[in-house]
Design a protein around this motif. Structure first.
Motif, PDB file in Angstrom:
ATOM      1  N   LEU A 195      -6.932  14.023  -0.602  1.00  0.00           N
ATOM      2  CA  LEU A 195      -6.318  14.588  -1.793  1.00  0.00           C
ATOM      3  C   LEU A 195      -6.505  16.090  -1.782  1.00  0.00           C
ATOM      4  O   LEU A 195      -7.517  16.590  -1.288  1.00  0.00           O
ATOM      5  CB  LEU A 195      -7.000  14.025  -3.045  1.00  0.00           C
ATOM      6  N   TYR A 247       0.818  -1.212   0.000  1.00  0.00           N
ATOM      7  CA  TYR A 247       0.000   0.000   0.000  1.00  0.00           C
ATOM      8  C   TYR A 247       0.854   1.265   0.000  1.00  0.00           C
ATOM      9  O   TYR A 247       0.353   2.341  -0.300  1.00  0.00           O
ATOM     10  CB  TYR A 247      -0.957  -0.009   1.190  1.00  0.00           C
ATOM     11  N   SER A 303      -3.737   9.280  -5.475  1.00  0.00           N
ATOM     12  CA  SER A 303      -3.446   9.543  -4.079  1.00  0.00           C
ATOM     13  C   SER A 303      -2.635  10.834  -3.999  1.00  0.00           C
ATOM     14  O   SER A 303      -2.203  11.357  -5.020  1.00  0.00           O
ATOM     15  CB  SER A 303      -2.639   8.390  -3.481  1.00  0.00           C
ATOM     16  N   TYR A 322       0.259  11.139  -3.390  1.00  0.00           N
ATOM     17  CA  TYR A 322       1.613  10.894  -3.867  1.00  0.00           C
ATOM     18  C   TYR A 322       1.661  10.615  -5.369  1.00  0.00           C
ATOM     19  O   TYR A 322       2.698  10.805  -6.005  1.00  0.00           O
ATOM     20  CB  TYR A 322       2.229   9.707  -3.108  1.00  0.00           C
ATOM     21  N   THR A 323       0.533  10.131  -5.944  1.00  0.00           N
ATOM     22  CA  THR A 323       0.520   9.817  -7.372  1.00  0.00           C
ATOM     23  C   THR A 323      -0.099  10.931  -8.196  1.00  0.00           C
ATOM     24  O   THR A 323       0.094  10.975  -9.411  1.00  0.00           O
ATOM     25  CB  THR A 323      -0.256   8.521  -7.635  1.00  0.00           C
ATOM     26  N   PRO A 353       2.559   3.283  -4.064  1.00  0.00           N
ATOM     27  CA  PRO A 353       2.363   4.534  -4.800  1.00  0.00           C
ATOM     28  C   PRO A 353       3.372   5.609  -4.413  1.00  0.00           C
ATOM     29  O   PRO A 353       3.847   6.364  -5.259  1.00  0.00           O
ATOM     30  CB  PRO A 353       0.937   4.944  -4.408  1.00  0.00           C
ATOM     31  N   ALA A 398      -5.548   3.731   2.806  1.00  0.00           N
ATOM     32  CA  ALA A 398      -4.895   4.228   1.590  1.00  0.00           C
ATOM     33  C   ALA A 398      -5.888   4.928   0.672  1.00  0.00           C
ATOM     34  O   ALA A 398      -5.583   5.954   0.062  1.00  0.00           O
ATOM     35  CB  ALA A 398      -4.223   3.067   0.849  1.00  0.00           C
ATOM     36  N   GLU A 399      -7.103   4.366   0.584  1.00  0.00           N
ATOM     37  CA  GLU A 399      -8.096   4.930  -0.324  1.00  0.00           C
ATOM     38  C   GLU A 399      -8.681   6.232   0.203  1.00  0.00           C
ATOM     39  O   GLU A 399      -9.204   7.036  -0.566  1.00  0.00           O
ATOM     40  CB  GLU A 399      -9.221   3.911  -0.555  1.00  0.00           C
ATOM     41  N   ASN A 400      -8.641   6.436   1.512  1.00  0.00           N
ATOM     42  CA  ASN A 400      -9.263   7.616   2.088  1.00  0.00           C
ATOM     43  C   ASN A 400      -8.260   8.692   2.498  1.00  0.00           C
ATOM     44  O   ASN A 400      -8.616   9.627   3.201  1.00  0.00           O
ATOM     45  CB  ASN A 400     -10.113   7.217   3.313  1.00  0.00           C
ATOM     46  N   THR A 401      -7.017   8.526   2.079  1.00  0.00           N
ATOM     47  CA  THR A 401      -6.034   9.570   2.342  1.00  0.00           C
ATOM     48  C   THR A 401      -6.450  10.840   1.610  1.00  0.00           C
ATOM     49  O   THR A 401      -6.728  10.794   0.411  1.00  0.00           O
ATOM     50  CB  THR A 401      -4.639   9.127   1.857  1.00  0.00           C
TER      51      THR A 401
END
Length: 296
Positions: A181, A83, A196, A198-199, A86, A176-179
């Motif tokens: 943005l 996870y 994310s 970072y991406t 990314p 990870a999905e709810n970090t």
């Protein structure tokens, strides 16, 4: 006692060899032969297919509980690293395919370790238990000094995975999905993870034609509510051409400040190559723009 002394004692002391056989119980001849013939059985005692193919099951079956716990901790670590990929990919030159390689190779490497070292680790355990039993003044924890095998323990390994490993993986995925943005508009390929922190990038993304559908993600400061949410997609063939509107779609109500919608089907033969611009309007006010390109 070191590995060489353990081997020599097995070869010269029948009472010690019998005691070791009683501790092993099932398949004792296999292990005794491995330990008697290898130069240093504490370092290497031959390859063990069961330890390679079903490492945690074999470890629990042989009462090697600390190693079984370590295996699961390593498994959790590999999930956590997956996870974090990314971030790793964003800051390094690693390709996206490296995530798939990591997910495949990490459990293989763990199995490879126990396939190679399993018999040696078990030799140390049998030697330790035999030492406790020879010296009546020493006491060992019963859980870690059991003889024979345990099918129940092997089955419980799967329960441990169900109640510990899987929920932990689900939690990591949710995290990870709810970090959060930053506010803005993002384009990504359908079936791929959403961007994310970072991406996500401000660079113009490039997608190949026939590579799949594209999605648009909008992240705002507050929930959309009953305001008019509008997605406008425009296209131009090259830098010298003017923008032409491809589609304009309006939506009535969203309870969240994060909205993901289908944008464009790059698999469609009628989809043109060139530059694209996706604009998000809320109550006719421009909230964000994302640029991307489709190439052959």
């Amino acid at each position: 006692m070191n590995g060489t002394s353990f081997k020599n004692k097995l070869n010269s002391d029948s009472s010690f060899r019998n005691a070791a056989g009683q501790i092993i119980n099932n398949n004792s001849e296999y292990y005794l032969e491995k330990w008697k013939t290898n130069k240093n059985p504490f370092k290497f005692s031959g390859w063990n297919w069961a330890a390679f193919l079903v490492s945690p099951v074999w470890l629990a079956y042989r009462h090697m509980y600390l190693w079984a716990v370590l295996y699961f901790l390593l498994l959790l670590l590999t999930v956590a690293v997956a996870y974090a990929f990314p971030v790793i990919i964003y800051y390094t030159a690693l390709p996206e395919e490296s995530l798939f390689v990591w997910r495949v190779i990490s459990p293989f490497l763990a199995g490879l370790f126990f396939g190679f070292k399993g018999n040696a680790l078990y030799a140390k355990q049998v030697n330790r238990i035999a030492g406790f039993r020879e010296n009546s003044n020493e006491q060992g924890a019963p859980l870690f000094n059991k003889s024979g095998t345990s099918a129940v323990s092997a089955v419980l390994v799967f329960a441990a995975a169900a109640f510990l490993i899987y929920p932990a993986a689900v939690w990591m995925s949710s995290w990870a999905e709810n970090t959060p943005l930053p506010e803005g508009v993002y384009i990504y390929k359908e079936g791929s993870p959403p961007p994310s922190p970072y991406t996500a990038t401000e660079e113009v993304l490039v997608f190949e034609k026939y590579s799949g559908a594209l999605e648009v993600l909008y992240v705002g400061e507050e929930p959309i509510g009953d305001r008019t949410f509008e997605v406008v997609l425009s296209h131009k063939e090259n830098e010298d051409a003017s923008w032409e509107k491809v589609s304009e779609r309006s939506y009535g109500f969203f309870t969240s400040n994060r909205v993901s919608l289908h944008l464009l089907d790059a698999d469609n033969p009628l989809t043109n190559t060139g530059e694209y611009k996706a604009e998000i309007f809320i109550d006719e006010e421009l909230k964000g723009t994302a640029m991307f390109e489709i190439i052959n």
